[in-house]
Design an enzyme around this catalytic site. Structure first.
Site, PDB file in Angstrom:
ATOM      1  N   ASP A  13      -4.576  -5.169 -10.059  1.00  0.00           N
ATOM      2  CA  ASP A  13      -5.900  -5.188  -9.444  1.00  0.00           C
ATOM      3  C   ASP A  13      -6.938  -4.542 -10.356  1.00  0.00           C
ATOM      4  OD1 ASP A  13      -4.713  -6.337  -7.254  1.00  0.00           O
ATOM      5  OD2 ASP A  13      -4.983  -4.623  -5.918  1.00  0.00           O
ATOM      6  N   ASP A  14      -8.199  -4.743 -10.012  1.00  0.00           N
ATOM      7  CA  ASP A  14      -9.349  -4.083 -10.650  1.00  0.00           C
ATOM      8  C   ASP A  14      -9.638  -4.565 -12.063  1.00  0.00           C
ATOM      9  OD1 ASP A  14      -9.400  -2.635  -8.302  1.00  0.00           O
ATOM     10  OD2 ASP A  14      -8.520  -0.826  -9.174  1.00  0.00           O
ATOM     11  N   HIS A 134     -10.403  -5.751  -2.498  1.00  0.00           N
ATOM     12  CA  HIS A 134     -10.502  -4.395  -3.032  1.00  0.00           C
ATOM     13  C   HIS A 134     -10.404  -3.416  -1.865  1.00  0.00           C
ATOM     14  CE1 HIS A 134     -11.525  -1.339  -5.907  1.00  0.00           C
ATOM     15  NE2 HIS A 134     -12.721  -1.082  -5.404  1.00  0.00           N
TER      16      HIS A 134
END
Length: 323
Positions: A13-14, A134
């Site tokens: 992620d991110d 998120h």
């Protein structure tokens, strides 16, 4: 225990949060453990991350963001229930509190999600392989419905269902972490209805709530998978996702989504995850148990009750975790 046949997606992620995080994520992908990434299109490094994804042919989805930084949609120029007076999203808990209080206008959520999907297409030249949230915003009450509608409208089939069997009894998690994980699970179970009605699919099992940051190790990843697969017949062929947040820690002021990097991204725990994912131990132990690493667009994931695995096989994944 003889494991069923498992195809595992390892999602970082991110992506797009900052160049240092992105550098580590690409290293983990090239090492062969990370098989998919989720891009923050409002991240300060989103454009360079998209270039990296294209250069290295990294399967890339959208990390839908309603909690951190600045929006990319109409809310940038108008008053919005999604934003603080300073023009930033309300934060991980601030957004949840506003939503619970009825202060979030869901049509504005839909507008922002559609703007982020469109921005993804601009950056990558195609639709995302998947869309997740998120800080797990995509499974929140109300949000999950407009999220599912937006994905269906954009032709996206895959999402994440963050239900990790047994996470509520993971003693190494501190009480606030455990409570948040159980809340995420509760919301995710409730989101299954809207997701399924709009044709979304997800992996049969999910791990990552109990193995985030300093809690990640090859042993714990394997143990989490084993919990998820307990009582599943060895002749089943199942799919699973491991959520990860690797990278070189952000160094302020670089990074973030418009407000600078947060403590999570600056933490040494990002580097710890990177070391676990790039060391040979995890890949070797997964291979020993017959786990095949793959990208999410390689999967023929099934909705509950649709073909194999059947509903009975999915029941263990969906049991509530003890508080």
């Amino acid at each position: 225990m003889a494991w069923p046949r498992v195809r595992l997606v390892v999602t970082a992620d991110d992506f797009g949060y900052c160049p240092r995080r992105d550098k580590g994520i690409v290293e983990a992908f090239l090492a062969g453990t990370v098989t998919s990434v989720s891009l923050l299109v409002n991240g300060t490094a989103a454009e360079s991350a998209a270039e990296l994804a294209l250069r290295h042919s990294i399967p890339t989805g959208l990390h839908a963001n309603l909690t951190e930084g600045r929006p990319v949609g109409p809310a940038r120029h108008n008053a919005s229930s999604l934003l603080s007076p300073e023009g930033f999203f309300l934060g991980k808990m601030g957004f949840r509190e506003a939503l619970a209080a009825g202060d979030v206008a869901l049509p504005q959520v839909r507008e922002e999600l559609e703007a982020q999907l469109s921005r993804f297409r601009e950056l990558l030249g195609r639709s995302p392989t998947h869309v997740d949230g998120h800080q797990h915003v995509h499974v929140l009450p109300g949000v999950c419905q407009v999220f599912a509608e937006a994905l269906q409208a954009f032709g996206v089939r895959f999402t994440r269902l963050p239900v990790e069997r047994g996470v509520g009894s993971c003693a190494w998690l501190e009480a606030p972490e455990r409570a948040f994980a159980c809340t995420v699970e509760r919301d995710a179970r409730a989101a299954m209805g809207p997701f399924s009605r709009h044709g979304l699919r997800w992996t049969d099992a999910f791990v990552g709530l109990s193995t985030c940051g300093r809690h990640m190790s090859a042993h714990r990843v394997l143990a989490s998978l084993a919990r998820a697969l307990e009582d599943i017949p060895a002749d089943r062929a199942l799919t699973a996702e491991l959520m990860a947040h690797p990278g070189y820690p952000s160094v302020p002021p670089a990074g973030g989504c418009g407000e600078g990097p947060d403590a999570f991204s600056c933490s040494w725990e990002r580097l710890h995850e990177l070391h676990v994912l790039t060391a040979p131990t995890l890949r070797a132990r997964l291979a020993q148990n017959g786990v095949q690493l793959c990208a999410i667009d390689d999967l023929n994931s099934k909705r509950p009750g649709e073909g194999v695995p059947c509903e009975a096989a999915l029941e263990p994944f969906l049991e509530p975790s003890p508080p």
